[in-house]
Design an enzyme around this catalytic site. Structure first.
Site, PDB file in Angstrom:
ATOM      1  N   SER A   8     -26.747  81.383 -11.357  1.00  0.00           N
ATOM      2  CA  SER A   8     -26.495  82.291 -11.205  1.00  0.00           C
ATOM      3  C   SER A   8     -26.626  83.580  -9.783  1.00  0.00           C
ATOM      4  O   SER A   8     -27.972  82.966  -8.779  1.00  0.00           O
ATOM      5  CB  SER A   8     -27.173  83.603 -12.246  1.00  0.00           C
ATOM      6  OG  SER A   8     -26.963  85.017 -11.822  1.00  0.00           O
ATOM      7  N   HIS A  33     -21.768  81.550 -12.310  1.00  0.00           N
ATOM      8  CA  HIS A  33     -22.362  82.522 -13.244  1.00  0.00           C
ATOM      9  C   HIS A  33     -22.603  83.272 -12.404  1.00  0.00           C
ATOM     10  O   HIS A  33     -23.241  84.494 -11.433  1.00  0.00           O
ATOM     11  CB  HIS A  33     -23.858  81.687 -14.074  1.00  0.00           C
ATOM     12  CG  HIS A  33     -24.018  82.719 -15.438  1.00  0.00           C
ATOM     13  ND1 HIS A  33     -23.846  82.992 -16.237  1.00  0.00           N
ATOM     14  CD2 HIS A  33     -24.888  84.314 -15.237  1.00  0.00           C
ATOM     15  CE1 HIS A  33     -23.723  83.978 -17.120  1.00  0.00           C
ATOM     16  NE2 HIS A  33     -24.534  84.161 -16.537  1.00  0.00           N
ATOM     17  N   ASP A  35     -23.209  87.665 -12.580  1.00  0.00           N
ATOM     18  CA  ASP A  35     -23.163  89.013 -13.362  1.00  0.00           C
ATOM     19  C   ASP A  35     -22.898  90.406 -12.827  1.00  0.00           C
ATOM     20  O   ASP A  35     -23.267  90.686 -12.016  1.00  0.00           O
ATOM     21  CB  ASP A  35     -24.793  88.323 -13.495  1.00  0.00           C
ATOM     22  CG  ASP A  35     -25.785  87.445 -14.182  1.00  0.00           C
ATOM     23  OD1 ASP A  35     -25.788  87.418 -15.228  1.00  0.00           O
ATOM     24  OD2 ASP A  35     -26.229  86.846 -12.461  1.00  0.00           O
ATOM     25  N   MET A  37     -22.842  94.301 -13.932  1.00  0.00           N
ATOM     26  CA  MET A  37     -23.451  95.107 -14.594  1.00  0.00           C
ATOM     27  C   MET A  37     -22.872  96.081 -13.799  1.00  0.00           C
ATOM     28  O   MET A  37     -22.860  97.075 -13.168  1.00  0.00           O
ATOM     29  CB  MET A  37     -24.942  94.799 -14.119  1.00  0.00           C
ATOM     30  CG  MET A  37     -25.680  93.836 -14.272  1.00  0.00           C
ATOM     31  SD  MET A  37     -27.197  93.657 -13.828  1.00  0.00           S
ATOM     32  CE  MET A  37     -27.552  91.958 -13.494  1.00  0.00           C
ATOM     33  N   HIS A  67     -20.075  86.970 -16.615  1.00  0.00           N
ATOM     34  CA  HIS A  67     -21.193  87.446 -17.766  1.00  0.00           C
ATOM     35  C   HIS A  67     -21.119  89.362 -17.422  1.00  0.00           C
ATOM     36  O   HIS A  67     -21.904  89.453 -16.489  1.00  0.00           O
ATOM     37  CB  HIS A  67     -22.674  86.923 -17.352  1.00  0.00           C
ATOM     38  CG  HIS A  67     -23.212  87.132 -18.941  1.00  0.00           C
ATOM     39  ND1 HIS A  67     -24.961  87.209 -18.498  1.00  0.00           N
ATOM     40  CD2 HIS A  67     -23.063  88.343 -19.746  1.00  0.00           C
ATOM     41  CE1 HIS A  67     -25.961  87.710 -19.018  1.00  0.00           C
ATOM     42  NE2 HIS A  67     -24.888  88.329 -19.980  1.00  0.00           N
ATOM     43  N   MET A  69     -22.126  92.020 -18.462  1.00  0.00           N
ATOM     44  CA  MET A  69     -23.209  92.863 -19.231  1.00  0.00           C
ATOM     45  C   MET A  69     -22.457  94.400 -18.712  1.00  0.00           C
ATOM     46  O   MET A  69     -22.978  95.300 -18.122  1.00  0.00           O
ATOM     47  CB  MET A  69     -24.291  93.030 -18.324  1.00  0.00           C
ATOM     48  CG  MET A  69     -25.044  91.273 -18.907  1.00  0.00           C
ATOM     49  SD  MET A  69     -26.543  91.231 -17.814  1.00  0.00           S
ATOM     50  CE  MET A  69     -25.142  90.419 -16.848  1.00  0.00           C
ATOM     51  N   MET A 138     -29.641  84.775 -24.476  1.00  0.00           N
ATOM     52  CA  MET A 138     -30.681  85.337 -23.343  1.00  0.00           C
ATOM     53  C   MET A 138     -32.019  85.248 -23.508  1.00  0.00           C
ATOM     54  O   MET A 138     -32.418  85.416 -25.059  1.00  0.00           O
ATOM     55  CB  MET A 138     -30.170  86.817 -23.385  1.00  0.00           C
ATOM     56  CG  MET A 138     -28.932  87.406 -22.962  1.00  0.00           C
ATOM     57  SD  MET A 138     -28.202  86.517 -21.094  1.00  0.00           S
ATOM     58  CE  MET A 138     -29.830  87.755 -20.358  1.00  0.00           C
ATOM     59  N   ASP A 172     -29.731  81.864 -20.951  1.00  0.00           N
ATOM     60  CA  ASP A 172     -29.719  82.285 -19.584  1.00  0.00           C
ATOM     61  C   ASP A 172     -30.692  83.201 -19.239  1.00  0.00           C
ATOM     62  O   ASP A 172     -31.114  84.030 -20.584  1.00  0.00           O
ATOM     63  CB  ASP A 172     -27.748  83.828 -19.559  1.00  0.00           C
ATOM     64  CG  ASP A 172     -28.592  84.150 -18.098  1.00  0.00           C
ATOM     65  OD1 ASP A 172     -29.093  83.681 -17.005  1.00  0.00           O
ATOM     66  OD2 ASP A 172     -27.535  84.692 -18.269  1.00  0.00           O
TER      67      ASP A 172
END
Length: 218
Positions: A8, A33, A35, A37, A67, A69, A138, A172
């Site tokens: 990540s 990966h 992230d 958000m 990913h 989120m 998660m 993760d």
């Protein structure tokens, strides 16, 4: 099961992101990966598709997992596909029409991942496993890096693996050389490692160490 390790970049230096990501891939990572958000679905804000697109121009060959989120993940499918994302992993909790979202992701040419938060029962995702390429469990609350690994999530992985022997199961959150063994024993084969890799002085050694511990455990 084939092991795949994707560091990540959550705690990477965003002002030097392309170079850091290239270093991670050169160190033996299988994918990156990313992230994403939105400050709404989770209480933190990172980056969106413009950053991913810039990153893709610098790192043309790496496998990118976004990913997501985010609330309303359906809004960002095409922008992320256009930015060069290979796998679009959204949260079960973020959408009301999972089947339509899965179709949209597939039509955009990406693989599909479905993730669940620690408080979401594994039974909630069972009916959708056959629709996707990967299930993400998660092992921290999504939104921040550096949290403590939740070992009590391992029964979810064991149950999924017992029911779906061929699906990719991703873990993760707080994964390190210390606890990757229990992830392997539970049945996880896709490992997201954050500070265990990005915070290591010797990244190739850190990734090799994770592989060795996973192989020992299985």
């Amino acid at each position: 099961m084939k092991l795949s390790i994707g560091p990540s970049i959550l705690n990477s230096d965003l002002s030097n992101l392309a170079q850091e990501c290239q270093e991670i891939m050169d160190s033996g990572a299988d994918f990156l990966h990313l992230d994403v958000m939105d400050g709404h679905f989770v209480p933190n804000l990172t980056f969106g598709h413009p950053v991913v697109k810039c990153l893709r121009t610098k790192i043309p060959d790496a496998m990118f997992e976004a990913h997501m989120m985010v609330s309303h993940p359906e809004k960002w499918v095409q922008p992320m596909a256009d930015a060069g994302v290979n796998r679009y992993t959204f949260h079960l909790e973020a959408t009301n029409d999972i089947e339509a979202l899965v179709r949209k992701i597939q039509e955009a040419g990406m693989k599909v991942g479905i993730g669940i938060k620690p408080n979401t029962p594994v039974d909630d995702v069972i009916q959708y496993v056959d629709l996707c390429d990967l299930v993400l469990i998660m092992t921290v609350e999504p939104g921040f890096g550096g949290q403590k690994f939740m070992q009590n999530m391992m029964p979810k992985i064991k149950f999924l693996r017992s029911q779906f022997p061929n699906v990719d199961i991703e873990v993760d959150g707080g994964v390190s050389h210390i606890n990757i063994g229990c992830c392997a024993q539970a049945g996880a084969n896709v490992i997201v490692a954050g500070t265990a890799v990005t915070g290591a002085k010797n990244k190739p050694e850190a990734i090799k160490g994770l592989r060795d511990e996973w192989n020992k455990a299985i």
